[in-house]
Design an enzyme around this catalytic site. Structure first.
Site, PDB file in Angstrom:
ATOM      1  CD  GLU A 298     -34.224 -22.960 -10.392  1.00 36.45           C
ATOM      2  OE1 GLU A 298     -33.972 -22.797  -9.169  1.00 36.45           O
ATOM      3  OE2 GLU A 298     -34.509 -24.054 -10.877  1.00 36.45           O
TER       4      GLU A 298
ATOM      5  CB  CYS B 176     -35.219 -25.638  -7.205  1.00 38.16           C
ATOM      6  SG  CYS B 176     -36.053 -25.776  -8.789  1.00 38.16           S
TER       7      CYS B 176
END
Length: 544
Positions: A296, A330
């Protein structure tokens, strides 16, 4: 000879850990404040932990408070190539016995870790996250405590579901599916911004019988070290998880060069992940198996408003989504598309909130934001703001102040741009900067297309609107622009078991942490067919 347990066991039904509010006068607030004061007065020496043993290399780096960078919390030893080799050997040495342990015993270890974190370790892990990563009490609580507790409880339940996935059997035979761990060790590379991710990346594979090398981010070693200590107390055997802080290349290069590598579990920057993937590709003939690569890698997450959106709720979502934890998520909202008719009300509401928000030491619970993580991040963000001030297509609407005299403080900043292709709308800065593009109300669908193609990332995004047809249009047009999509809510705050997390494109492999989908990547199934009465004649009836 080990006696096997007899029974088909079910783990406790998981529930999300309640978030404590740390209100003034509450016992949890008093307890945490006491722990914060004690830990702020300590100087901790963090060793490597390899095969359950402490290893000190003499090559050290400081751990500091980002909001008071002159305050050193301690030092950590950095791994070199020799220590990395020792850690790989320890992981490989522990692998057979750990994989042979009955799954319910592995489950019990991580269920115990969840209870330790929910109870006696909660203040320590939260305090370390606040001090070394500059998280407010609320941000630390929802991350370092609640989300990681949820990972441990839910992943154990997902493991039970995974092992229960079995094929059909035809008459006269029994088909079984053995969900084996990978044939090699897992390299877990964890980020600074979420203690929960740091605690999940090495343990999700471990639950399924894998062993791991854990390289924490150098700016979050303190909380990660205490997590490692907690896991050992929970009963994780020596060598199953090996804690090897150090520089990326020094640790990563010998790991990726080792033929025993079974997989990589990564959260971090897109560039680093692409480099890892490239190196694995170049080394592919050296490995004993094709390594699993799960990553990720960030986002440029959007909030898109339709003219039917409600201004106040949209403004709250922008402030929370863009500026909680200084935008260092994020999933943080970092680009917004607002219709011209709505912008004045939204701008005023955002301005009122930002005028009230306090920034400073996270040990002062009245502060909404702390400092960005380090000097490099501060310099990059200041440069973006300075460039915007001199850019004719940009207007700094709110914020923009930067001060690194005591801590690395960057004020929550809103920058309006007339260019929908500006870097503000496409480049991830990982800080408290929100780019805003104002569009003509009639250009809703055209602007959706700009949003869809405006960034290489595809992690999170949100649509705000009361017009259901418009919401449906946005869902369709932005189908591949975000792996986690929100309707009338901010694009942050995914909860384990409720919103499995991950995105595609430049945002990663979308293997959905917080769901069974992630655990599927850490097994290598074997099909077993047992025939009870095998045939004794080779001939089939058609031969007659």
């Amino acid at each position: 000879m080990r006696a096997m347990a007899l029974g088909s066991f079910s783990v406790p039904t998981p529930e999300n850990e309640p978030v404590r509010d740390y209100a003034p006068g509450s016992p949890e607030r008093a307890s945490l404040e006491k722990r914060l004061a004690a830990m702020a007065g300590e100087q901790v020496e963090v060793p490597l932990l390899i095969g359950g043993e402490e290893v000190r290399t003499g090559q050290t780096a400081d751990m500091v408070m980002p909001h008071d960078h002159g305050h050193v919390l301690g030092r950590f030893h950095k791994a070199g190539a020799e220590e990395v080799g020792q850690a790989i050997d320890a992981a490989e040495g522990a692998r057979a016995e750990w994989a042979a342990m009955p799954w319910e015993d592995r489950a019990a270890i991580f269920l115990r870790a969840a209870e330790l974190l929910a109870g006696p370790w909660r203040d320590t892990i939260n305090a370390a996250t606040m001090l070394n990563q500059s998280k407010t009490v609320h941000q630390a609580e929802i991350d370092a405590a609640c989300e990681l507790i949820d990972f441990y409880r839910y992943n154990v339940a997902f493991m039970e579901d995974l092992y229960g996935e079995q094929p059909e059997s035809s008459p006269g035979c029994w088909n079984r599916l053995e969900h084996r761990p990978l044939d090699g060790f897992v390299f877990s590379i964890t980020p600074f911004n979420f203690t929960s991710i740091a605690g999940n990346l090495p343990t999700a594979p471990a639950m399924l019988g894998n062993t791991s090398l854990w390289k924490p981010a150098s700016t979050s070693v303190l909380s990660n070290y205490y997590l490692m200590r907690m896991l050992l107390e929970a009963g994780v055997p020596p060598g199953v998880i090996n804690f090897v802080p150090g520089s990326g290349a020094t640790v990563g290069d010998p790991v990726l060069a080792d033929g025993r590598l079974g997989g990589v579990h990564f959260t971090g920057s897109t560039a680093v992940f692409q480099g890892i993937w490239s190196t694995i590709g170049q080394n592919i003939q050296k490995y004993g198996q094709y390594p699993r690569i799960v990553g990720e890698t960030g986002g440029k997450d959007f909030v898109f408003a339709h003219p039917s959106a409600e201004a106040q709720s949209l403004a709250v979502a922008l402030v929370r989504g863009a500026f909680e934890y200084q935008g260092q998520k994020c999933s943080a909202a970092s680009r917004a598309y607002i219709p011209k008719s709505l912008w004045p009300d939204v701008r005023d509401a955002v301005g009122e909130m930002l005028a009230e928000i306090k920034m400073g030491d996270v040990c002062d619970f009245s502060n909404f934001v702390g400092a960005v993580i380090d000097r490099s991040s501060f310099g990059k963000l200041k440069g973006v703001i300075d460039a915007a001030r001199s850019d004719a297509t940009c207007t700094v609407v709110f914020g923009g102040e930067c001060d690194d005299s005591k801590g690395w403080f960057v004020a929550p900043t809103v920058i309006e741009t007339t260019d929908p292709r500006h870097d503000l709308m496409g480049v991830e800065y990982f800080g408290p900067i929100l780019g805003v593009y104002i569009y003509e109300d009639a250009d809703f669908e055209e602007t959706l297309a700009l949003c869809e193609s405006g960034s290489d990332y595809a992690l999170t995004g949100a649509i705000f609107g009361r017009d259901r047809t418009a919401v449906r249009t946005a869902l369709d047009k932005l189908r591949y622009a975000a792996g986690n999509f929100y309707i009338n809510d901010k694009p942050t705050g995914a909860v384990v078991g409720q919103q499995p997390f991950g995105g595609s494109r430049a945002s990663g492999t979308n293997d959905k942490a917080g769901s069974i989908l992630n655990l599927l990547r850490w097994v290598s199934p074997r099909t077993i067919k047992e025939t009870f009465v095998p045939p004794t004649d080779y001939r089939y009836p058609f031969l007659g």
